[in-house]
Design a protein around this motif. Structure first.
Motif, PDB file in Angstrom:
ATOM      1  N   ASN A 152      13.980 -16.730  30.195  1.00  0.00           N
ATOM      2  CA  ASN A 152      13.401 -17.128  28.906  1.00  0.00           C
ATOM      3  C   ASN A 152      13.054 -15.948  27.998  1.00  0.00           C
ATOM      4  OD1 ASN A 152      13.506 -19.882  29.643  1.00  0.00           O
ATOM      5  ND2 ASN A 152      11.578 -19.672  30.770  1.00  0.00           N
ATOM      6  N   PHE A 153      13.318 -14.726  28.474  1.00  0.00           N
ATOM      7  CA  PHE A 153      13.001 -13.545  27.683  1.00  0.00           C
ATOM      8  C   PHE A 153      14.280 -12.774  27.379  1.00  0.00           C
ATOM      9  CE2 PHE A 153       9.063 -14.678  29.667  1.00  0.00           C
ATOM     10  CZ  PHE A 153       8.066 -14.296  28.781  1.00  0.00           C
ATOM     11  N   PRO A 154      14.404 -12.244  26.150  1.00  0.00           N
ATOM     12  CA  PRO A 154      15.612 -11.490  25.801  1.00  0.00           C
ATOM     13  C   PRO A 154      15.694 -10.181  26.578  1.00  0.00           C
ATOM     14  CG  PRO A 154      13.995 -11.369  24.022  1.00  0.00           C
ATOM     15  CD  PRO A 154      13.463 -12.355  25.012  1.00  0.00           C
ATOM     16  N   GLU A 155      16.900  -9.699  26.763  1.00  0.00           N
ATOM     17  CA  GLU A 155      17.111  -8.505  27.577  1.00  0.00           C
ATOM     18  C   GLU A 155      16.474  -7.257  26.963  1.00  0.00           C
ATOM     19  OE1 GLU A 155      18.335  -8.304  30.684  1.00  0.00           O
ATOM     20  OE2 GLU A 155      18.270 -10.496  30.526  1.00  0.00           O
ATOM     21  N   ASP A 156      16.467  -7.152  25.633  1.00  0.00           N
ATOM     22  CA  ASP A 156      15.861  -5.955  25.038  1.00  0.00           C
ATOM     23  C   ASP A 156      14.351  -5.937  25.258  1.00  0.00           C
ATOM     24  OD1 ASP A 156      15.666  -8.125  23.318  1.00  0.00           O
ATOM     25  OD2 ASP A 156      15.794  -6.930  21.494  1.00  0.00           O
ATOM     26  N   ALA A 157      13.708  -7.108  25.280  1.00  0.00           N
ATOM     27  CA  ALA A 157      12.274  -7.163  25.580  1.00  0.00           C
ATOM     28  C   ALA A 157      12.023  -6.742  27.029  1.00  0.00           C
ATOM     29  CB  ALA A 157      11.731  -8.561  25.334  1.00  0.00           C
ATOM     30  N   LYS A 158      12.913  -7.153  27.936  1.00  0.00           N
ATOM     31  CA  LYS A 158      12.760  -6.774  29.340  1.00  0.00           C
ATOM     32  C   LYS A 158      12.932  -5.264  29.526  1.00  0.00           C
ATOM     33  CE  LYS A 158      14.315 -11.205  31.292  1.00  0.00           C
ATOM     34  NZ  LYS A 158      15.327 -11.892  32.121  1.00  0.00           N
ATOM     35  N   ARG A 159      13.950  -4.708  28.875  1.00  0.00           N
ATOM     36  CA  ARG A 159      14.165  -3.261  28.985  1.00  0.00           C
ATOM     37  C   ARG A 159      12.947  -2.497  28.462  1.00  0.00           C
ATOM     38  NH1 ARG A 159      19.320  -4.672  27.053  1.00  0.00           N
ATOM     39  NH2 ARG A 159      18.764  -3.945  24.949  1.00  0.00           N
TER      40      ARG A 159
END
Length: 549
Positions: A152-159
């Motif tokens: 549910n979270f975008p990859e750039d937010a995770k990075r």
């Protein structure tokens, strides 16, 4: 022939027999005869009796002391007098009354209104502004790293979250950081400043993260304040001003030196007024610092570059430390207005200013488009500060351990927003622009409605989050306020609150020229609620004027 002696249990020594009657007479009647063997038993008995009497008397005294009302160690008379002089209008008596009214409404007590509208403070999210999605996504991932596995979270937010956590002790936001803030985030702030200022370098070692901008402002003022009597530190602050400055100077027992902004010229800053204030202050204190709030709070003006250059020259010539409060740098609305940082202008002025003028500039995540007041995050950048003093500043900040680490993480995202190539960029840009566009519309609406109302004049809200309109109050209202022991604009604002539920802050809490009356009001409520608020306030002023004419 040696004199006969006896052992005196009072002096714990041998004494001549001739001293016995005297010693004994202090304890009771004289024993019969001269039997020395009986004397010790008698003295011991008498001492025991005396001790019991003394113990009873001590007990009586102790009981009497317990029965008396104990005086408090800390009272208004014995407390720090500097703290007693502190005033902070933004959360002062009128706000306390607003809280009471809210409680009374919850209890079902009838009022002429159904809600209290707190337009007294720049708390965007309390007024309904929604958080920026990307900021909260990254923060959620940092606080609960298990969410890194969520789709549910975008990859750039995770990075981004992983990047922040790698820089934290134990890879957790729950760990302390170094006192000046996480090194990675200070480097991010330096890059942000460099980009903002057109490539002028910024050194992370000159950047200190803080618990909101307020904490950093107080820290710098603590470094500046010294001396007693005529040598006490004086600090020039704008009038009207944000009450943090007057409150801190009162607490530190420094001298507040007022310079007045020019209301007739949209709250312009005039160097001639700075010079007047400085010359008068030198008669009774040692002015050492000059504070500028740009964009202005509570006045909403945005300083042109020419004015900033003139202020820097003045500070340099008069040997004043410059403090630039720039927390509203993202909040510029008026056509033709532009934010210029003091750091950028200073560096572009070249020598001798760029190499010698001392400057501290402040920023925060509480304002701008972010409105993240509750996370208490900000920073100060110092320029040309003495290296030894900078070490003392580091020491002073270490006493408080570190700024809140979740706030530091949020600051990282604010100064390093998504890049155009990132999945979250489009949404981030849309949300940011929507917030700023709505604020610009509300700034124009506020000016328009107030200036249509007789007896109210509002300068253009060029930036920040507030209007500071001037109101005409009838002489009878002024007289009534004096009878009640209130400032006239406080009386007006209290009456406004009691009748409409609208909570604004009287101009007397920010400072104003003698004989003028103002109030500060945020422009943060949603557009329709703001329109209704402005109309109600204008109508109340008309009614108030009729009542006291």
């Amino acid at each position: 022939m040696a004199a006969e002696t006896w052992f005196n249990p009072v002096t714990l020594d041998k004494e001549p027999f001739c001293h016995l009657p005297c010693c004994v007479s202090q304890l009771g009647h004289r024993p019969h005869g001269g039997e020395l063997l009986c004397c010790w038993a008698w003295v011991h008995q008498s001492l025991s009796k005396a001790c019991r009497v003394m113990a009873l008397r001590a007990s009586d005294h102790s009981q009497a002391a317990m029965n008396r009302l104990k005086e408090k160690v800390l009272t208004l008379d014995t407390m720090n007098p500097c703290v007693r002089r502190v005033e902070y209008a933004v959360r002062g008596p009128i706000v306390l009354r607003a809280l009471e009214l809210e409680q009374e409404l919850r209890q079902g007590i009838k009022k002429p209104f159904t809600e209290v509208i707190r337009a007294n403070i720049g708390d965007a999210q309390a007024m309904g502004q929604k958080p920026i999605t990307f900021l909260r996504q990254v923060l959620a991932l940092c606080i609960h790293p298990d969410l890194l596995n969520s789709p549910n979270f975008p990859e750039d937010a995770k990075r981004r979250a992983e990047h922040i956590l790698q820089a934290c002790g134990g890879h957790s936001l729950g760990a302390y950081s170094v006192s000046s803030g996480i090194q990675l985030i200070r480097e991010d702030v330096a890059r942000y400043i460099q980009q903002r200022d057109g490539g002028i370098p910024a050194d992370p070692n000159n950047i200190f993260l803080s618990t909101g901008a307020s904490d950093a402002i107080v820290t710098v003022l603590k470094l500046l304040v010294a001396g007693e009597g005529h040598t006490r530190t004086g600090v020039l602050i704008p009038i009207p001003q944000y009450p943090l400055y007057s409150a801190t100077l009162a607490e530190l027992n420094a001298v507040q030196v007022d310079y007045y902004l020019d209301e007739e010229r949209a709250w312009a800053l005039d160097v001639a007024e700075l010079r007047r204030a400085l010359c008068q202050a030198r008669d009774h204190c040692h002015p050492r610092a000059l504070c500028v709030i740009n964009p202005g709070n509570p006045t909403g003006q945005v300083q042109p570059r020419e004015c900033i250059e003139a202020v820097i020259r003045f500070a340099f010539e008069e040997q004043l430390f410059l403090m630039a409060d720039e927390v509203y740098q993202d909040n510029v609305y008026a056509e033709g207005s532009q934010f210029h940082s003091f750091k950028k202008v200073l560096m572009e002025m070249g020598p001798p200013y760029a190499a010698q003028q001392e400057l501290a500039s402040f920023h925060s995540v509480s304002k701008g488009y972010m409105g993240e007041c509750g996370f208490r995050a900000g920073y100060v950048e110092v320029v040309n500060m003495d290296a030894a003093v900078q070490q003392q500043m580091q020491k002073l900040m270490s006493v408080r351990l570190c700024p809140p680490v979740p706030g530091q993480a949020l600051l990282h995202v604010v100064v390093s927003p998504p890049a155009p190539s990132d999945p979250s960029f489009a949404q981030f840009q849309a949300e940011r622009q929507a917030v700023l566009a709505e604020l610009a519309a509300k700034a124009k609406l506020t000016e328009q409605v107030f200036n249509e109302a007789p007896g109210i004049h509002c300068n253009p809200v060029q930036g920040a989050m507030y209007s500071f309109p001037r109101v005409q109050l009838p002489p009878r209202a002024v007289l009534r306020a004096q009878e009640l022991g209130l400032a006239p604009d406080m009386f007006f604002c209290m009456c406004l609150l009691e009748e409409t539920g609208i909570c604004v802050v009287p101009g007397s809490g920010f400072g104003q020229r003698e004989g003028t009356y103002h109030f500060r009001m945020t422009i943060l409520p949603p557009v329709e609620k703001l329109r209704s608020l402005l109309e109600k306030l204008s109508q109340f002023h008309a009614k108030f004027t009729r009542q006291y004419s």
